[in-house]
Design a protein around this motif. Structure first.
Motif, PDB file in Angstrom:
ATOM      1  N   GLU A   1      56.677  45.652  45.428  1.00  0.00           N
ATOM      2  CA  GLU A   1      56.351  44.233  45.663  1.00  0.00           C
ATOM      3  C   GLU A   1      55.007  43.845  45.071  1.00  0.00           C
ATOM      4  O   GLU A   1      54.193  43.185  45.708  1.00  0.00           O
ATOM      5  CB  GLU A   1      56.367  43.920  47.160  1.00  0.00           C
ATOM      6  N   VAL A   2      54.779  44.281  43.827  1.00  0.00           N
ATOM      7  CA  VAL A   2      53.515  43.942  43.186  1.00  0.00           C
ATOM      8  C   VAL A   2      53.526  42.463  42.824  1.00  0.00           C
ATOM      9  O   VAL A   2      54.504  41.976  42.258  1.00  0.00           O
ATOM     10  CB  VAL A   2      53.330  44.795  41.912  1.00  0.00           C
ATOM     11  N   SER A   3      52.472  41.758  43.183  1.00  0.00           N
ATOM     12  CA  SER A   3      52.387  40.368  42.745  1.00  0.00           C
ATOM     13  C   SER A   3      50.955  40.072  42.326  1.00  0.00           C
ATOM     14  O   SER A   3      50.098  39.825  43.155  1.00  0.00           O
ATOM     15  CB  SER A   3      52.841  39.419  43.841  1.00  0.00           C
ATOM     16  N   PRO A   4      50.727  40.131  41.006  1.00  0.00           N
ATOM     17  CA  PRO A   4      49.379  39.894  40.495  1.00  0.00           C
ATOM     18  C   PRO A   4      48.861  38.527  40.932  1.00  0.00           C
ATOM     19  O   PRO A   4      47.659  38.365  41.164  1.00  0.00           O
ATOM     20  CB  PRO A   4      49.564  39.940  38.978  1.00  0.00           C
ATOM     21  N   LEU A   5      49.802  37.570  41.085  1.00  0.00           N
ATOM     22  CA  LEU A   5      49.396  36.225  41.476  1.00  0.00           C
ATOM     23  C   LEU A   5      48.689  36.242  42.828  1.00  0.00           C
ATOM     24  O   LEU A   5      47.628  35.636  43.005  1.00  0.00           O
ATOM     25  CB  LEU A   5      50.644  35.340  41.550  1.00  0.00           C
TER      26      LEU A   5
END
Lengths: 281, 294
Positions: B50-54
């Motif tokens: 669940e990587v979310s750079p945002l």
């Protein structure tokens, strides 16, 4: 007889050892044993407690067999969480490696020959390393919320410290001659790093990164305990609710996953650098 | 000195250039495939984790303010302006830190003793019976692979809360890790003293005591000291699961947002670990140096 006297004259230290040599070892061993017993007593160890605990532990281990996830659905949940754990370790390790590269160069004496920069960067990396992954996980949970992303960031942060230190040491140990060769052709500082230093140390660094991928998979299995994703949450929950069949299943699948990753990374490491000692943690 | 290098005939040069180009192209292709594989792995892992750079970019401000906030007291003043207020719990914390060190020390010592006894049974050159060697090695591997905190969680249930499960968890993990390093050292010894002692009719234990131990002792001590430093760090989080030491207070401070307490405790831990790091490094160098001089 004369032979013996000649030997005595030649090696007086062996025939008449000083008090330090004769009693140093036993005194040190005695001191360690005494402090160990004192420490055990101080921390609340007692024969009764150990026997009780061993009994309990025996019952628990008995309950662990056969390992049983309960149902197929639960097994899938656990295996999915295990996949998440491996993903956390993978992303954390490799992102940390990329970010640690410039820091490693900065902290290497032969690249940046400035005492103050060297001291500050080394101590900075040491401080990052001194904080355990679990603590970083707690801090990142405050930033991005509960879940595996916090775990990735936690592994990333603590590994930047480790890799920065290892990389800078590898760079400092690099062969000087290629650098001189590159410099003699009139190259600038970036060329010096790219063509003089990196080709020599890159395989070493890659080996270290691969090694840490395996060790981070083990760390990633526990950061779930504080809510940072992966299988740790399930493991802690099943231990606390005394579902030992589930616990045994989870532990065995962790062991299998670590063994597989160890085999792959070991093979890759061997292909890249040949057999070479990497620090064991 | 006047040397002229005759250029290669064009036909020969063309062949060589083509071979060079081919070589480079093959390497580029390999690199591209590798990069693609890594990219695919990264993408899959990012979905799973669940990587979310945002989210990171949006909230990175929280991280910097959090770190900055750690260094301000509740009344809004910088911590260094009032060190007494900052370290208000110094007495309690030093006691807990001492307990943490003691947990690490006792755990390391017990683990090293266990590893010492098992390593000779696991070394291929000393223990020729595969029926003993194989289970010992698997046991060491198991103790090493299961994380300390998992052992601690289980031991907390069996032995009750407090430092006892922490010590045992560290001891087991240390035994696995040191046992492996120890038997690798023992496998690389000079076998002639072993033959000598065996030739005089010495038993297996005499052989280990007089032929093996003198060769490996300094390395063993060095590895044990290194492990002690690692264990101090490990013991500092044992309190997270109720297994003693300063971890419990640290966890509470982080969870309850006692910002200045977090920085105070963390700096105590970092300082202690650094001091131990320096101390053990000196000691290790001295011990290994002593060995080299003999």
């Amino acid at each position: 007889m004369t032979e013996l006297e000649r030997l005595k004259r030649q090696h007086p230290a062996i025939f008449a050892p000083s008090i330090g040599q004769r009693f140093g070892g036993p005194i040190a061993a005695g001191g360690i044993a005494l402090s160990l017993i004192g420490g055990l007593w101080h921390l609340g160890f007692s024969p009764g407690r150990i026997v009780d605990g061993m009994g309990q532990l025996g019952t628990m281990i008995g309950l662990m067999f056969p390992p049983d996830p309960g149902s197929f659905a639960r097994a899938m949940i656990y295996l999915n969480a295990l996949g998440e754990t491996v993903a956390i370790a993978f992303l954390g390790t490799f992102a940390a490696a990329i970010l640690a590269m410039p820091l490693g160069l900065l902290a290497a004496k032969n690249v940046v020959a400035n005492r103050i920069v060297h001291f500050l960067s080394r101590r900075g990396l040491d401080s990052i390393r001194g904080v355990d992954t679990l603590i970083w996980a707690l801090i990142w949970i405050n930033v991005v919320g509960l879940g595996p992303f916090a775990g990735v960031l936690a592994i990333l942060t603590s590994d930047i410290g480790t890799f920065g230190k290892l990389f800078s040491e590898a760079i400092e140990a690099a062969d000087k001659r290629p650098v001189e060769g590159v410099l003699s052709t009139g190259a600038g500082p970036l060329h010096r790093i790219r063509f003089g230093i990196l080709p020599g140390v890159f395989p070493v660094m890659l080996g270290q990164v691969l090694y840490y991928f395996e060790s981070n998979t083990r760390s990633a299995t526990i950061i779930g305990i504080v809510g940072a994703g992966g299988i740790g949450l399930h493991l802690a929950e099943q231990i606390r609710t005394l579902e030992f069949g589930h616990v045994a299943f989870i532990v065995l699948s962790i062991l299998a996953a670590v063994a597989v990753i160890d085999a792959i990374s070991g093979r890759l490491r061997f292909a890249i650098i040949g057999k070479r000692a990497v620090p064991v943690d | 000195m006047n040397v002229t290098i005759a250029p290669l005939p064009p036909a020969r040069l063309a062949v060589l250039t083509a071979a060079y180009r081919q070589n480079i192209a093959a390497r580029r292709r390999q690199g591209l495939i590798l990069a693609l594989a890594v990219l695919v792995c990264t993408a899959l892992a990012s979905i799973s984790a669940e990587v979310s750079p945002l989210k990171l970019v949006e909230n990175i401000g929280n991280f910097t303010t959090y770190i900055a906030r750690l260094f301000f007291l509740d009344n809004g003043r910088f911590v260094l302006t009032d060190p007494v207020e900052w370290y208000w719990g110094l007495g309690k914390w030093s006691r807990l830190l001492a307990e943490t060190l003691l947990i690490a020390y006792v755990g390391t010592a017990l683990g090293a003793i266990g590893g010492l006894f098992l390593c000779f049974l696991a070394a291929a050159n000393l223990s020729t019976n595969a029926w003993i060697r194989w289970p010992v090695r698997r046991f060491l591997e198991f103790s090493r692979t299961v994380p300390e905190l998992v052992f601690a969680l289980i031991f907390v249930i069996a032995f009750g809360l407090g430092p006892v499960p922490g010590v045992l968890a560290i001891a087991i993990h240390t035994m696995g890790a040191l046992g492996k390093q120890f038997f690798e050292v023992a496998e690389n010894i000079d076998m002639r003293p072993v033959e000598g002692v065996t030739a005089t009719g010495g038993t297996w234990s005499t052989m280990v005591r007089f032929a093996v131990l003198p060769q490996v002792a300094s390395n063993f001590v060095s590895y044990t000291l290194l492990r002690f430093e690692i264990n101090v760090r490990g013991a500092s989080v044992m309190g997270f699961v109720g297994a003693g030491g300063i971890g419990q207070d640290l966890l509470e401070a982080i969870r309850k947002f006692y910002y200045s307490d977090v920085s105070a405790i963390l700096l105590l831990i970092i300082g202690t670990v650094m001091l131990i790091d320096l101390g053990t490094e000196r000691l290790r160098h001295r011990i290994l140096h002593l060995e080299g001089r003999k």
